[in-house]
Structure formats: structure tokens, C-alpha cells
Design a protein around this motif. Structure first.
Motif, PDB file in Angstrom:
ATOM      1  N   PHE A  36      -7.257  -5.044  -4.253  1.00 12.68           N
ATOM      2  CA  PHE A  36      -8.539  -5.075  -3.256  1.00 12.68           C
ATOM      3  C   PHE A  36      -9.099  -3.663  -2.486  1.00 12.68           C
ATOM      4  O   PHE A  36      -9.766  -3.812  -2.312  1.00 12.68           O
ATOM      5  CB  PHE A  36      -8.099  -5.656  -2.300  1.00 12.68           C
ATOM      6  N   PRO A  37      -8.815  -2.620  -3.609  1.00 12.66           N
ATOM      7  CA  PRO A  37      -9.094  -1.059  -3.399  1.00 12.66           C
ATOM      8  C   PRO A  37     -10.328  -1.522  -3.775  1.00 12.66           C
ATOM      9  O   PRO A  37     -10.849  -0.438  -3.232  1.00 12.66           O
ATOM     10  CB  PRO A  37      -8.670  -0.401  -3.498  1.00 12.66           C
ATOM     11  N   ASP A  38     -10.630  -1.730  -4.983  1.00 14.83           N
ATOM     12  CA  ASP A  38     -12.010  -1.824  -5.903  1.00 14.83           C
ATOM     13  C   ASP A  38     -12.744  -2.987  -5.618  1.00 14.83           C
ATOM     14  O   ASP A  38     -13.671  -2.865  -6.455  1.00 14.83           O
ATOM     15  CB  ASP A  38     -11.570  -1.034  -7.626  1.00 14.83           C
ATOM     16  N   THR A  39     -12.108  -3.907  -5.055  1.00 18.66           N
ATOM     17  CA  THR A  39     -13.151  -4.848  -5.365  1.00 18.66           C
ATOM     18  C   THR A  39     -13.263  -5.701  -3.957  1.00 18.66           C
ATOM     19  O   THR A  39     -12.632  -5.925  -2.647  1.00 18.66           O
ATOM     20  CB  THR A  39     -12.458  -6.643  -6.431  1.00 18.66           C
ATOM     21  N   LEU A  40     -14.931  -5.443  -3.148  1.00 18.64           N
ATOM     22  CA  LEU A  40     -16.131  -5.007  -2.361  1.00 18.64           C
ATOM     23  C   LEU A  40     -15.641  -6.905  -1.930  1.00 18.64           C
ATOM     24  O   LEU A  40     -15.691  -6.921  -0.532  1.00 18.64           O
ATOM     25  CB  LEU A  40     -16.823  -4.961  -2.205  1.00 18.64           C
ATOM     26  N   SER A  41     -15.776  -7.790  -2.860  1.00 18.31           N
ATOM     27  CA  SER A  41     -15.235  -9.223  -2.424  1.00 18.31           C
ATOM     28  C   SER A  41     -14.201  -9.632  -1.606  1.00 18.31           C
ATOM     29  O   SER A  41     -14.546 -10.294  -0.944  1.00 18.31           O
ATOM     30  CB  SER A  41     -16.200  -9.952  -3.325  1.00 18.31           C
ATOM     31  N   VAL A  42     -12.905  -8.794  -1.659  1.00 11.11           N
ATOM     32  CA  VAL A  42     -11.974  -9.280  -0.939  1.00 11.11           C
ATOM     33  C   VAL A  42     -11.510  -8.610   0.391  1.00 11.11           C
ATOM     34  O   VAL A  42     -12.040  -8.151   0.643  1.00 11.11           O
ATOM     35  CB  VAL A  42     -10.469  -8.420  -1.626  1.00 11.11           C
ATOM     36  N   THR A  43     -12.068  -9.788   0.817  1.00  9.41           N
ATOM     37  CA  THR A  43     -11.980  -9.976   2.147  1.00  9.41           C
ATOM     38  C   THR A  43     -10.471 -10.569   3.140  1.00  9.41           C
ATOM     39  O   THR A  43     -10.963  -9.522   3.989  1.00  9.41           O
ATOM     40  CB  THR A  43     -13.246 -10.810   3.111  1.00  9.41           C
ATOM     41  N   LEU A  44      -9.976 -10.888   2.229  1.00  8.20           N
ATOM     42  CA  LEU A  44      -8.406 -11.161   2.991  1.00  8.20           C
ATOM     43  C   LEU A  44      -7.207 -10.635   2.355  1.00  8.20           C
ATOM     44  O   LEU A  44      -7.491 -11.311   0.582  1.00  8.20           O
ATOM     45  CB  LEU A  44      -7.975 -12.620   3.396  1.00  8.20           C
ATOM     46  N   VAL A  45      -5.729 -10.493   2.265  1.00  3.19           N
ATOM     47  CA  VAL A  45      -5.072  -9.928   2.027  1.00  3.19           C
ATOM     48  C   VAL A  45      -4.171 -10.873   1.653  1.00  3.19           C
ATOM     49  O   VAL A  45      -3.827 -10.685   3.136  1.00  3.19           O
ATOM     50  CB  VAL A  45      -4.421  -8.250   1.501  1.00  3.19           C
ATOM     51  N   ALA A  46      -3.251 -11.487   0.970  1.00  2.00           N
ATOM     52  CA  ALA A  46      -2.615 -12.933   1.473  1.00  2.00           C
ATOM     53  C   ALA A  46      -1.216 -11.957   0.748  1.00  2.00           C
ATOM     54  O   ALA A  46      -1.491 -11.949  -0.389  1.00  2.00           O
ATOM     55  CB  ALA A  46      -2.538 -13.912   0.771  1.00  2.00           C
ATOM     56  N   THR A  47      -0.070 -11.389   1.425  1.00  2.00           N
ATOM     57  CA  THR A  47       1.194 -10.870   1.147  1.00  2.00           C
ATOM     58  C   THR A  47       2.178 -10.954   1.206  1.00  2.00           C
ATOM     59  O   THR A  47       2.612 -11.965   3.147  1.00  2.00           O
ATOM     60  CB  THR A  47       0.641 -10.168   1.216  1.00  2.00           C
ATOM     61  N   ASP A  48       3.548 -11.194   0.681  1.00  2.00           N
ATOM     62  CA  ASP A  48       4.392 -11.020   1.642  1.00  2.00           C
ATOM     63  C   ASP A  48       5.385  -9.734   1.256  1.00  2.00           C
ATOM     64  O   ASP A  48       6.227  -9.669   2.048  1.00  2.00           O
ATOM     65  CB  ASP A  48       5.195 -11.247   0.514  1.00  2.00           C
ATOM     66  N   SER A  49       4.387  -8.815   1.264  1.00  2.00           N
ATOM     67  CA  SER A  49       4.681  -6.804   2.337  1.00  2.00           C
ATOM     68  C   SER A  49       5.369  -6.779   3.453  1.00  2.00           C
ATOM     69  O   SER A  49       4.241  -7.378   4.296  1.00  2.00           O
ATOM     70  CB  SER A  49       4.481  -6.536   1.236  1.00  2.00           C
ATOM     71  N   THR A  50       5.633  -6.152   3.880  1.00  2.00           N
ATOM     72  CA  THR A  50       6.380  -6.152   5.446  1.00  2.00           C
ATOM     73  C   THR A  50       5.034  -4.571   5.576  1.00  2.00           C
ATOM     74  O   THR A  50       5.447  -4.386   7.093  1.00  2.00           O
ATOM     75  CB  THR A  50       7.224  -5.461   5.284  1.00  2.00           C
ATOM     76  N   SER A  51       5.519  -3.895   4.334  1.00  2.00           N
ATOM     77  CA  SER A  51       4.428  -2.690   4.274  1.00  2.00           C
ATOM     78  C   SER A  51       2.951  -3.111   3.866  1.00  2.00           C
ATOM     79  O   SER A  51       2.987  -3.158   2.597  1.00  2.00           O
ATOM     80  CB  SER A  51       5.093  -1.272   3.848  1.00  2.00           C
ATOM     81  N   CYS A 109      -6.546   1.108   4.255  1.00  2.00           N
ATOM     82  CA  CYS A 109      -6.871   0.471   2.527  1.00  2.00           C
ATOM     83  C   CYS A 109      -8.325   0.430   4.140  1.00  2.00           C
ATOM     84  O   CYS A 109      -8.760   1.256   4.707  1.00  2.00           O
ATOM     85  CB  CYS A 109      -7.299  -1.003   2.786  1.00  2.00           C
ATOM     86  N   ARG A 110      -9.564   0.206   3.559  1.00  2.00           N
ATOM     87  CA  ARG A 110     -11.426   0.523   4.043  1.00  2.00           C
ATOM     88  C   ARG A 110     -11.696  -0.305   4.977  1.00  2.00           C
ATOM     89  O   ARG A 110     -10.434  -1.587   5.541  1.00  2.00           O
ATOM     90  CB  ARG A 110     -11.739  -0.172   2.824  1.00  2.00           C
ATOM     91  N   SER A 111     -11.820  -0.236   5.994  1.00  2.00           N
ATOM     92  CA  SER A 111     -12.813  -1.400   6.993  1.00  2.00           C
ATOM     93  C   SER A 111     -12.744  -3.094   6.576  1.00  2.00           C
ATOM     94  O   SER A 111     -13.428  -2.659   5.518  1.00  2.00           O
ATOM     95  CB  SER A 111     -13.848  -0.799   8.040  1.00  2.00           C
ATOM     96  N   GLY A 112     -12.881  -3.510   7.344  1.00  2.00           N
ATOM     97  CA  GLY A 112     -12.999  -5.417   7.045  1.00  2.00           C
ATOM     98  C   GLY A 112     -12.445  -5.630   5.819  1.00  2.00           C
ATOM     99  O   GLY A 112     -12.613  -7.243   6.090  1.00  2.00           O
ATOM    100  N   LEU A 113     -10.813  -5.202   5.944  1.00  2.00           N
ATOM    101  CA  LEU A 113      -9.991  -5.855   4.972  1.00  2.00           C
ATOM    102  C   LEU A 113      -9.166  -6.298   6.250  1.00  2.00           C
ATOM    103  O   LEU A 113      -8.508  -5.908   6.444  1.00  2.00           O
ATOM    104  CB  LEU A 113      -9.777  -4.883   3.916  1.00  2.00           C
ATOM    105  N   GLU A 114      -8.350  -7.273   6.023  1.00  2.00           N
ATOM    106  CA  GLU A 114      -7.577  -7.885   6.861  1.00  2.00           C
ATOM    107  C   GLU A 114      -6.213  -8.649   5.686  1.00  2.00           C
ATOM    108  O   GLU A 114      -6.785  -8.921   4.714  1.00  2.00           O
ATOM    109  CB  GLU A 114      -7.737  -9.099   7.398  1.00  2.00           C
ATOM    110  N   PHE A 115      -4.759  -8.390   6.107  1.00  2.00           N
ATOM    111  CA  PHE A 115      -3.902  -8.871   5.987  1.00  2.00           C
ATOM    112  C   PHE A 115      -3.087 -10.026   6.614  1.00  2.00           C
ATOM    113  O   PHE A 115      -3.101 -10.290   7.636  1.00  2.00           O
ATOM    114  CB  PHE A 115      -2.802  -7.705   5.854  1.00  2.00           C
ATOM    115  N   ILE A 116      -2.837 -10.992   6.088  1.00  2.00           N
ATOM    116  CA  ILE A 116      -1.976 -12.406   6.425  1.00  2.00           C
ATOM    117  C   ILE A 116      -0.783 -12.546   5.591  1.00  2.00           C
ATOM    118  O   ILE A 116      -0.599 -12.137   4.361  1.00  2.00           O
ATOM    119  CB  ILE A 116      -3.046 -13.762   6.291  1.00  2.00           C
TER     120      ILE A 116
END
Length: 175
Positions: free
Chosen positions: A127-142, A146-153
Motif C-alpha cells: 500500500f505505500p507505493d500502490t495508489l490504487s489501494v484505498t483500503l487496508v484490511a489488517t489484523d494489526s492493532t498498530s 500513511c498517505r491521505s485517502g488510505l483507510e484501515f479496517i
């Protein structure tokens, strides 16, 4: 002249072992319950052969058939020989129109996608270098800055991920 149509697509990307396929298998019933028809495209960097040496379809293909279709009572498969991976738009054009196509892989060309990111697998995120990524689905609590426009879920928020995909799917016009 082929008919050109538009198709909604959304990509699911991530490093090997991150859980992309697991996420897709959890999303499909949610979309189906919502009344959506969803198809999938899976990209792999590994050579895969669905055929078996000596079988009729294998022999057809090996002896020069441009396309080989195998039809059974429950499904059919169409095989093409290509020197390289076809463009995503070409693959979408070959599929029946549906409400949404989920694309696993093609991170360089899918116009809208999410990344499954699990830091414990020890691989750098895309996601840091792939601008088409607008959402990161993660199990991380930390979560990283990151860049603006990127959401985490959270990766287990399947309903939230499905809602995001529905709202942010890209429309492409296959070639």
C-alpha cells in the motif's frame, strides 16, 4: 464487431500468505446474500495446467487448437494458450456480465483495490507505493502513518469490507 460494456471490478491484493483467498471466500456469501452476482479472477505468477497429459482436451491443445472447451453436466471450462498474461480488460471481456468482479492479484493494473496486510507474515506491504489501494484490511492493532485517502479496517469486519467494496468498485470498459 464485439459489444463493449462496462463492468464493476475491485481488486484484493497482498503478499503471498496474507489471506487474500480466505477474505474472498468470506466476502462471496455476503455479496450473494445481498443479491449480487459476483465473479472472480485469480492471477498467479506460477504456471498452472488444468489439463492432464493424455486426456482428450490436453491432446487437442497440444496439437494446435486455438481454444479448448471442456463441458460437463455441472460446469464448463474454456482454455486459451497465450504467450503472456492477458490484460485485465481482456479477461473481463471474456466473462459474463455480473454485478461485480473480484480480482485477486493484478495489483499493477486493477483500478481500485484493497490490500490484505498481516505484518506477522514478515513481508513488506504494497500500500505505500500502490495508489490504487484505498483500503487496508489488517489484523494489526498498530497502524502505520500513511498517505491521505488510505483507510484501515479490521480483517474480520467482513460486512464493513463488503460495504466498502460495493461503494468503491471501479468501472472499466473492457477492450
Amino acid at each position: 464487431m464485439q459489444f463493449r460494456r462496462t463492468q464493476s471490478v475491485f481488486g484484493i491484493i497482498g503478499r503471498s500468505g496474507s489471506g487474500k483467498t480466505t477474505l474472498i471466500t468470506r466476502l462471496l456469501p455476503v455479496f450473494r446474500q445481498a443479491g449480487l452476482r459476483v465473479s472472480t479472477i485469480k492471477h498467479t505468477h506460477h504456471g498452472v495446467d488444468m489439463d492432464q497429459p493424455g486426456k482428450d482436451t490436453f491432446l487437442h491443445r497440444e496439437n494446435g487448437a486455438h481454444e479448448v472447451m471442456l463441458a460437463t453436466p455441472g460446469r464448463w471450462v474454456l482454455q486459451h494458450e497465450t504467450p503472456e498474461v492477458p490484460a485485465l480488460e481482456t479477461l473481463v471481456q471474456a466473462m459474463c456480465p455480473v454485478d461485480l468482479i473480484l480480482v485477486e492479484g493484478f495489483h499493477a493494473t486493477v483500478p481500485a483495490c484493497l490490500e490484505v496486510w498481516r505484518p506477522e507474515i514478515g513481508k513488506a506491504p504494497l500500500f505505500p507505493d500502490t495508489l490504487s489501494v484505498t483500503l487496508v484490511a489488517t489484523d494489526s492493532t498498530s497502524l502505520p502513518e500513511c498517505r491521505s485517502g488510505l483507510e484501515f479496517i479490521q480483517l474480520d469486519d467482513i460486512a464493513g469490507i463488503a460495504a466498502f467494496i460495493t461503494a468503491h468498485a471501479a468501472t472499466i470498459t473492457p477492450e
